[in-house]
Motif scaffolding. Structure first.
Motif, PDB file in Angstrom:
ATOM      1  N   THR A   1      18.621  40.532 -23.821  1.00  0.00           N
ATOM      2  CA  THR A   1      17.888  41.695 -23.325  1.00  0.00           C
ATOM      3  C   THR A   1      16.686  41.253 -22.495  1.00  0.00           C
ATOM      4  N   ASP A   2      15.929  40.308 -23.026  1.00  0.00           N
ATOM      5  CA  ASP A   2      14.747  39.809 -22.326  1.00  0.00           C
ATOM      6  C   ASP A   2      15.035  38.576 -21.479  1.00  0.00           C
ATOM      7  N   ASN A   3      16.121  37.897 -21.770  1.00  0.00           N
ATOM      8  CA  ASN A   3      16.445  36.649 -21.064  1.00  0.00           C
ATOM      9  C   ASN A   3      17.913  36.602 -20.638  1.00  0.00           C
ATOM     10  N   PRO A   4      18.346  37.514 -19.748  1.00  0.00           N
ATOM     11  CA  PRO A   4      19.756  37.509 -19.342  1.00  0.00           C
ATOM     12  C   PRO A   4      20.167  36.227 -18.624  1.00  0.00           C
ATOM     13  N   GLU A   5      19.173  35.492 -18.114  1.00  0.00           N
ATOM     14  CA  GLU A   5      19.476  34.242 -17.410  1.00  0.00           C
ATOM     15  C   GLU A   5      20.042  33.173 -18.339  1.00  0.00           C
ATOM     16  N   LYS A   6      19.969  33.393 -19.665  1.00  0.00           N
ATOM     17  CA  LYS A   6      20.598  32.454 -20.613  1.00  0.00           C
ATOM     18  C   LYS A   6      22.094  32.325 -20.310  1.00  0.00           C
ATOM     19  N   ILE A   7      22.698  33.394 -19.790  1.00  0.00           N
ATOM     20  CA  ILE A   7      24.127  33.341 -19.446  1.00  0.00           C
ATOM     21  C   ILE A   7      24.338  32.325 -18.331  1.00  0.00           C
ATOM     22  N   ASN A   8      23.472  32.317 -17.319  1.00  0.00           N
ATOM     23  CA  ASN A   8      23.584  31.342 -16.239  1.00  0.00           C
ATOM     24  C   ASN A   8      23.347  29.926 -16.745  1.00  0.00           C
ATOM     25  N   ALA A   9      22.355  29.776 -17.619  1.00  0.00           N
ATOM     26  CA  ALA A   9      21.971  28.447 -18.092  1.00  0.00           C
ATOM     27  C   ALA A   9      22.976  27.850 -19.075  1.00  0.00           C
ATOM     28  N   ASP A  10      23.606  28.687 -19.910  1.00  0.00           N
ATOM     29  CA  ASP A  10      24.463  28.171 -20.990  1.00  0.00           C
ATOM     30  C   ASP A  10      25.534  29.206 -21.329  1.00  0.00           C
ATOM     31  N   ALA A  11      26.468  29.423 -20.398  1.00  0.00           N
ATOM     32  CA  ALA A  11      27.479  30.467 -20.555  1.00  0.00           C
ATOM     33  C   ALA A  11      28.320  30.295 -21.822  1.00  0.00           C
ATOM     34  N   PHE A  12      28.573  29.056 -22.216  1.00  0.00           N
ATOM     35  CA  PHE A  12      29.426  28.803 -23.382  1.00  0.00           C
ATOM     36  C   PHE A  12      28.642  28.590 -24.675  1.00  0.00           C
ATOM     37  N   GLY A  13      27.325  28.735 -24.629  1.00  0.00           N
ATOM     38  CA  GLY A  13      26.494  28.507 -25.806  1.00  0.00           C
ATOM     39  C   GLY A  13      25.555  29.668 -26.042  1.00  0.00           C
ATOM     40  N   GLU A  14      24.266  29.477 -25.694  1.00  0.00           N
ATOM     41  CA  GLU A  14      23.257  30.507 -25.934  1.00  0.00           C
ATOM     42  C   GLU A  14      23.507  31.793 -25.163  1.00  0.00           C
ATOM     43  N   GLY A  15      24.386  31.749 -24.174  1.00  0.00           N
ATOM     44  CA  GLY A  15      24.698  32.940 -23.388  1.00  0.00           C
ATOM     45  C   GLY A  15      25.834  33.786 -23.935  1.00  0.00           C
ATOM     46  N   TRP A  16      26.245  33.546 -25.199  1.00  0.00           N
ATOM     47  CA  TRP A  16      27.303  34.380 -25.796  1.00  0.00           C
ATOM     48  C   TRP A  16      26.862  35.847 -25.784  1.00  0.00           C
ATOM     49  N   LEU A  17      27.832  36.758 -25.826  1.00  0.00           N
ATOM     50  CA  LEU A  17      27.528  38.182 -25.713  1.00  0.00           C
ATOM     51  C   LEU A  17      27.631  38.934 -27.030  1.00  0.00           C
ATOM     52  N   ILE A  18      28.817  38.930 -27.628  1.00  0.00           N
ATOM     53  CA  ILE A  18      29.043  39.692 -28.861  1.00  0.00           C
ATOM     54  C   ILE A  18      29.923  38.905 -29.831  1.00  0.00           C
ATOM     55  N   LYS A  19      29.840  39.288 -31.115  1.00  0.00           N
ATOM     56  CA  LYS A  19      30.739  38.780 -32.145  1.00  0.00           C
ATOM     57  C   LYS A  19      31.535  39.978 -32.642  1.00  0.00           C
ATOM     58  N   VAL A  20      32.842  39.802 -32.812  1.00  0.00           N
ATOM     59  CA  VAL A  20      33.747  40.895 -33.159  1.00  0.00           C
ATOM     60  C   VAL A  20      34.569  40.526 -34.383  1.00  0.00           C
ATOM     61  N   LYS A  21      34.629  41.457 -35.356  1.00  0.00           N
ATOM     62  CA  LYS A  21      35.568  41.309 -36.476  1.00  0.00           C
ATOM     63  C   LYS A  21      36.913  41.813 -35.969  1.00  0.00           C
ATOM     64  N   LEU A  22      37.886  40.925 -35.887  1.00  0.00           N
ATOM     65  CA  LEU A  22      39.167  41.247 -35.262  1.00  0.00           C
ATOM     66  C   LEU A  22      39.978  42.257 -36.059  1.00  0.00           C
ATOM     67  N   SER A  23      40.547  43.232 -35.345  1.00  0.00           N
ATOM     68  CA  SER A  23      41.454  44.190 -35.966  1.00  0.00           C
ATOM     69  C   SER A  23      42.910  43.849 -35.636  1.00  0.00           C
ATOM     70  N   ALA A  24      43.107  42.936 -34.706  1.00  0.00           N
ATOM     71  CA  ALA A  24      44.451  42.503 -34.314  1.00  0.00           C
ATOM     72  C   ALA A  24      44.354  41.086 -33.751  1.00  0.00           C
ATOM     73  N   LYS A  25      45.448  40.365 -33.826  1.00  0.00           N
ATOM     74  CA  LYS A  25      45.490  39.017 -33.267  1.00  0.00           C
ATOM     75  C   LYS A  25      45.428  39.129 -31.740  1.00  0.00           C
ATOM     76  N   PRO A  26      44.540  38.384 -31.094  1.00  0.00           N
ATOM     77  CA  PRO A  26      44.446  38.451 -29.631  1.00  0.00           C
ATOM     78  C   PRO A  26      45.755  38.007 -28.974  1.00  0.00           C
ATOM     79  N   GLU A  27      46.100  38.680 -27.890  1.00  0.00           N
ATOM     80  CA  GLU A  27      47.331  38.346 -27.173  1.00  0.00           C
ATOM     81  C   GLU A  27      47.033  38.167 -25.697  1.00  0.00           C
ATOM     82  N   GLY A  28      47.856  37.362 -25.032  1.00  0.00           N
ATOM     83  CA  GLY A  28      47.774  37.223 -23.589  1.00  0.00           C
ATOM     84  C   GLY A  28      46.603  36.400 -23.084  1.00  0.00           C
ATOM     85  N   LEU A  29      45.972  35.631 -23.948  1.00  0.00           N
ATOM     86  CA  LEU A  29      44.843  34.806 -23.516  1.00  0.00           C
ATOM     87  C   LEU A  29      45.335  33.410 -23.133  1.00  0.00           C
TER      88      LEU A  29
END
Length: 127
Positions: A84-112
């Motif tokens: 919210t205050d530091n959206p640039e974290k996504i640019n700096a560390d897209a695969f780490g500190e720039g994560w967006l959400i955590k989801v409790k899965l209701s189905a096994k992901p497909e097509g990835l």
């Protein structure tokens, strides 16, 4: 930049890290690089439901606004409030500190895609 092999990827450039029945979701380095400097992030609230291939928010940059497309279905259990205050974290560390959400899965992901297939997908998009 290489894409981490322990993640799965969507055609819309989101990544997923599956941990048991939960998934951590973010956007890829390719996506943040394409967007440029990210200036704003709109994310769902904890308790919201997300559906695979459905919008769950947006990111805005100096170049464009882009919808976030969920690669998984389930209930949002955590949101990266630091963005919210530091959206640039996504640019700096897209695969780490720039994560967006955590989801409790209701189905096994497909097509990835795995990292190799995703890298090929990105090469095809650049042509």
């Amino acid at each position: 930049m290489s894409n981490p092999a322990d993640l799965l990827y969507s055609e819309s450039h989101e990544w997923v890290k599956i941990e048991g029945d939960e998934a951590l979701v973010g956007i890829t380095h390719f996506a943040q690089e394409s967007l440029g400097d990210i200036t704003y992030v709109d994310l769902p609230a904890v308790g919201d439901s997300v559906s695979a291939d459905g919008d769950f928010g947006s990111v805005e940059s100096v170049k464009a606004a882009s919808d976030l497309i969920s690669p998984v279905s389930g209930e949002v259990t955590a949101v990266n409030d630091a963005l919210t205050d530091n959206p640039e974290k996504i640019n700096a560390d897209a695969f780490g500190e720039g994560w967006l959400i955590k989801v409790k899965l209701s189905a096994k992901p497909e097509g990835l895609m795995d990292a190799a297939a995703y890298e090929e997908h990105c090469k095809n998009e650049q042509h």
